[in-house]
Design a protein around this motif. Sequence first.
Motif, PDB file in Angstrom:
ATOM      1  N   LEU A 183      27.624 -12.255 -19.018  1.00 40.96           N
ATOM      2  CA  LEU A 183      27.693 -12.480 -20.463  1.00 40.96           C
ATOM      3  C   LEU A 183      27.591 -11.184 -21.267  1.00 40.96           C
ATOM      4  N   ARG A 184      27.214 -10.097 -20.613  1.00 41.36           N
ATOM      5  CA  ARG A 184      27.050  -8.826 -21.309  1.00 41.36           C
ATOM      6  C   ARG A 184      28.275  -7.938 -21.095  1.00 41.36           C
ATOM      7  N   ASP A 185      28.719  -7.285 -22.152  1.00 40.25           N
ATOM      8  CA  ASP A 185      29.849  -6.369 -22.028  1.00 40.25           C
ATOM      9  C   ASP A 185      29.434  -5.135 -21.236  1.00 40.25           C
ATOM     10  N   ARG A 186      30.305  -4.687 -20.354  1.00 33.31           N
ATOM     11  CA  ARG A 186      30.036  -3.509 -19.531  1.00 33.31           C
ATOM     12  C   ARG A 186      31.062  -2.424 -19.844  1.00 33.31           C
ATOM     13  N   HIS A 187      30.636  -1.186 -19.690  1.00 32.54           N
ATOM     14  CA  HIS A 187      31.509  -0.052 -19.946  1.00 32.54           C
ATOM     15  C   HIS A 187      31.983   0.547 -18.628  1.00 32.54           C
ATOM     16  N   ALA A 188      33.049   1.332 -18.706  1.00 38.29           N
ATOM     17  CA  ALA A 188      33.578   1.989 -17.515  1.00 38.29           C
ATOM     18  C   ALA A 188      32.850   3.318 -17.289  1.00 38.29           C
ATOM     19  N   PRO A 189      32.635   3.693 -16.015  1.00 38.13           N
ATOM     20  CA  PRO A 189      32.891   2.878 -14.826  1.00 38.13           C
ATOM     21  C   PRO A 189      31.828   1.798 -14.652  1.00 38.13           C
ATOM     22  N   LEU A 190      32.203   0.705 -14.007  1.00 33.93           N
ATOM     23  CA  LEU A 190      31.289  -0.397 -13.805  1.00 33.93           C
ATOM     24  C   LEU A 190      30.473  -0.154 -12.538  1.00 33.93           C
ATOM     25  N   ALA A 191      29.147  -0.095 -12.680  1.00 37.95           N
ATOM     26  CA  ALA A 191      28.249   0.108 -11.545  1.00 37.95           C
ATOM     27  C   ALA A 191      27.316  -1.093 -11.442  1.00 37.95           C
ATOM     28  N   SER A 245       0.838  -1.183   0.000  1.00 36.92           N
ATOM     29  CA  SER A 245       0.000   0.000   0.000  1.00 36.92           C
ATOM     30  C   SER A 245       0.881   1.244   0.000  1.00 36.92           C
ATOM     31  N   VAL A 246       0.272   2.391  -0.318  1.00 36.76           N
ATOM     32  CA  VAL A 246       1.006   3.658  -0.289  1.00 36.76           C
ATOM     33  C   VAL A 246       0.985   4.161   1.147  1.00 36.76           C
ATOM     34  N   HIS A 247       1.879   3.657   1.921  1.00 39.57           N
ATOM     35  CA  HIS A 247       1.983   4.048   3.324  1.00 39.57           C
ATOM     36  C   HIS A 247       3.322   4.753   3.491  1.00 39.57           C
ATOM     37  N   GLY A 248       3.291   6.054   3.755  1.00 42.06           N
ATOM     38  CA  GLY A 248       4.520   6.832   3.787  1.00 42.06           C
ATOM     39  C   GLY A 248       4.660   7.637   2.510  1.00 42.06           C
ATOM     40  N   HIS A 249       5.695   8.459   2.463  1.00 40.10           N
ATOM     41  CA  HIS A 249       5.863   9.332   1.294  1.00 40.10           C
ATOM     42  C   HIS A 249       7.110   9.023   0.472  1.00 40.10           C
ATOM     43  N   GLY A 250       7.955   8.097   0.945  1.00 43.43           N
ATOM     44  CA  GLY A 250       9.156   7.803   0.180  1.00 43.43           C
ATOM     45  C   GLY A 250       9.941   6.649   0.761  1.00 43.43           C
ATOM     46  N   LEU A 251      10.947   6.246   0.013  1.00 44.80           N
ATOM     47  CA  LEU A 251      11.892   5.250   0.500  1.00 44.80           C
ATOM     48  C   LEU A 251      13.239   5.918   0.684  1.00 44.80           C
ATOM     49  N   LEU A 252      13.924   5.526   1.729  1.00 41.53           N
ATOM     50  CA  LEU A 252      15.253   6.052   2.024  1.00 41.53           C
ATOM     51  C   LEU A 252      16.266   4.932   1.862  1.00 41.53           C
ATOM     52  N   LEU A 253      17.308   5.165   1.055  1.00 43.61           N
ATOM     53  CA  LEU A 253      18.446   4.256   0.958  1.00 43.61           C
ATOM     54  C   LEU A 253      19.604   4.888   1.718  1.00 43.61           C
ATOM     55  N   ARG A 254      20.116   4.151   2.686  1.00 40.77           N
ATOM     56  CA  ARG A 254      21.188   4.662   3.529  1.00 40.77           C
ATOM     57  C   ARG A 254      22.441   3.823   3.342  1.00 40.77           C
ATOM     58  N   LEU A 255      23.542   4.476   2.911  1.00 41.13           N
ATOM     59  CA  LEU A 255      24.810   3.767   2.808  1.00 41.13           C
ATOM     60  C   LEU A 255      25.270   3.407   4.211  1.00 41.13           C
ATOM     61  N   VAL A 307      11.074   3.977  -7.668  1.00 39.03           N
ATOM     62  CA  VAL A 307      12.022   3.501  -8.669  1.00 39.03           C
ATOM     63  C   VAL A 307      13.388   4.131  -8.440  1.00 39.03           C
ATOM     64  N   LEU A 308      14.402   3.281  -8.335  1.00 36.59           N
ATOM     65  CA  LEU A 308      15.789   3.724  -8.299  1.00 36.59           C
ATOM     66  C   LEU A 308      16.332   3.613  -9.719  1.00 36.59           C
ATOM     67  N   GLY A 309      16.497   4.752 -10.394  1.00 34.95           N
ATOM     68  CA  GLY A 309      16.964   4.747 -11.769  1.00 34.95           C
ATOM     69  C   GLY A 309      18.432   4.369 -11.881  1.00 34.95           C
ATOM     70  N   ALA A 310      18.891   4.206 -13.120  1.00 35.61           N
ATOM     71  CA  ALA A 310      20.300   3.869 -13.346  1.00 35.61           C
ATOM     72  C   ALA A 310      21.221   4.994 -12.878  1.00 35.61           C
ATOM     73  N   ASP A 311      20.724   6.225 -12.893  1.00 29.23           N
ATOM     74  CA  ASP A 311      21.442   7.374 -12.345  1.00 29.23           C
ATOM     75  C   ASP A 311      20.615   7.957 -11.203  1.00 29.23           C
ATOM     76  N   PRO A 312      21.255   8.469 -10.141  1.00 29.28           N
ATOM     77  CA  PRO A 312      22.704   8.582  -9.987  1.00 29.28           C
ATOM     78  C   PRO A 312      23.358   7.243  -9.642  1.00 29.28           C
ATOM     79  N   VAL A 313      24.644   7.155  -9.932  1.00 25.92           N
ATOM     80  CA  VAL A 313      25.415   5.965  -9.598  1.00 25.92           C
ATOM     81  C   VAL A 313      25.671   5.956  -8.093  1.00 25.92           C
ATOM     82  N   LEU A 314      25.329   4.861  -7.448  1.00 26.15           N
ATOM     83  CA  LEU A 314      25.504   4.769  -6.002  1.00 26.15           C
ATOM     84  C   LEU A 314      26.936   4.379  -5.645  1.00 26.15           C
ATOM     85  N   ALA A 315      27.429   4.922  -4.557  1.00 20.29           N
ATOM     86  CA  ALA A 315      28.761   4.579  -4.065  1.00 20.29           C
ATOM     87  C   ALA A 315      28.815   3.097  -3.691  1.00 20.29           C
ATOM     88  N   GLU A 316      30.011   2.531  -3.730  1.00 17.69           N
ATOM     89  CA  GLU A 316      30.173   1.111  -3.407  1.00 17.69           C
ATOM     90  C   GLU A 316      29.922   0.877  -1.924  1.00 17.69           C
TER      91      GLU A 316
END
Length: 257
Positions: free
Chosen positions: A99-107, A22-32, A59-68
Amino acid sequence: MTTPRAGCAVDAQGRITFELPSVHGHGLLLRLRPKKGMPEETLHVLDLKPADEGRGRAVLGADPVLAEGRWDVYLLDGSERTRLRPGPRDLRVLVDGHLRDRHAPLAVRVPYVTKDGFLAVRTWLRPAHAEVDRVDVTGGALTVSARLHGASLPAGAEVRLRLRRGEGTVRTLQPLVAEDGRSFSFTVADETLDIGIWDMFVRPAPGAPMIRLARLLDDVADRKNVFVYPGAPAGGIVVRPYYTVDNDLSLEVKQAG
């Protein structure tokens, strides 16, 4: 109060879609997750929007790139935040990622369940990457095959074994490079390796930065206790390959017997 759960799915572009019942809350927080004893510093907030059948979606898009590192996932509700339990995880597109080629930087991003049962995302961010394909232990020899992403292997490439806490002790091996200039293999059969842990790198060309060997491009967030290899006896020592807590490939060298 029941701890909320979030399912997630990863698509071929690297996006992660989180869904709640359900839509409970207003967002998701990702914490390193900070290192032990250190304060949290890096946070990323996703909007939580209505989806089909009353569900909530972020949705967490492909950008921004998250730190390791390891990112814990929380539900935001006003000034309160609640750590989320996992729902169904669809990681099918990650299974054959090597099996898929990846480009630099690798995320790389892999959703997973923590040891204490919460939802988190494991991330890697590297300028270039050597993806381990096979590790074969036969008799007294250890053979590793890998493929380079974000770089190529011209003449002069070398594999380097570096003794951890060994004051710069390095052993150099010549890799067998395939025609594509990116796939390579090498064999370790050295009875004179010092006792200790040896980390494994490839140097694409003289003077180039060293690239760590690892296995990152699939759906396994923590490989160390899943992929366990036997040791290769070599003279008076035993050489055993293993994956570190960061899924990097290393060698453990012990006295035989």
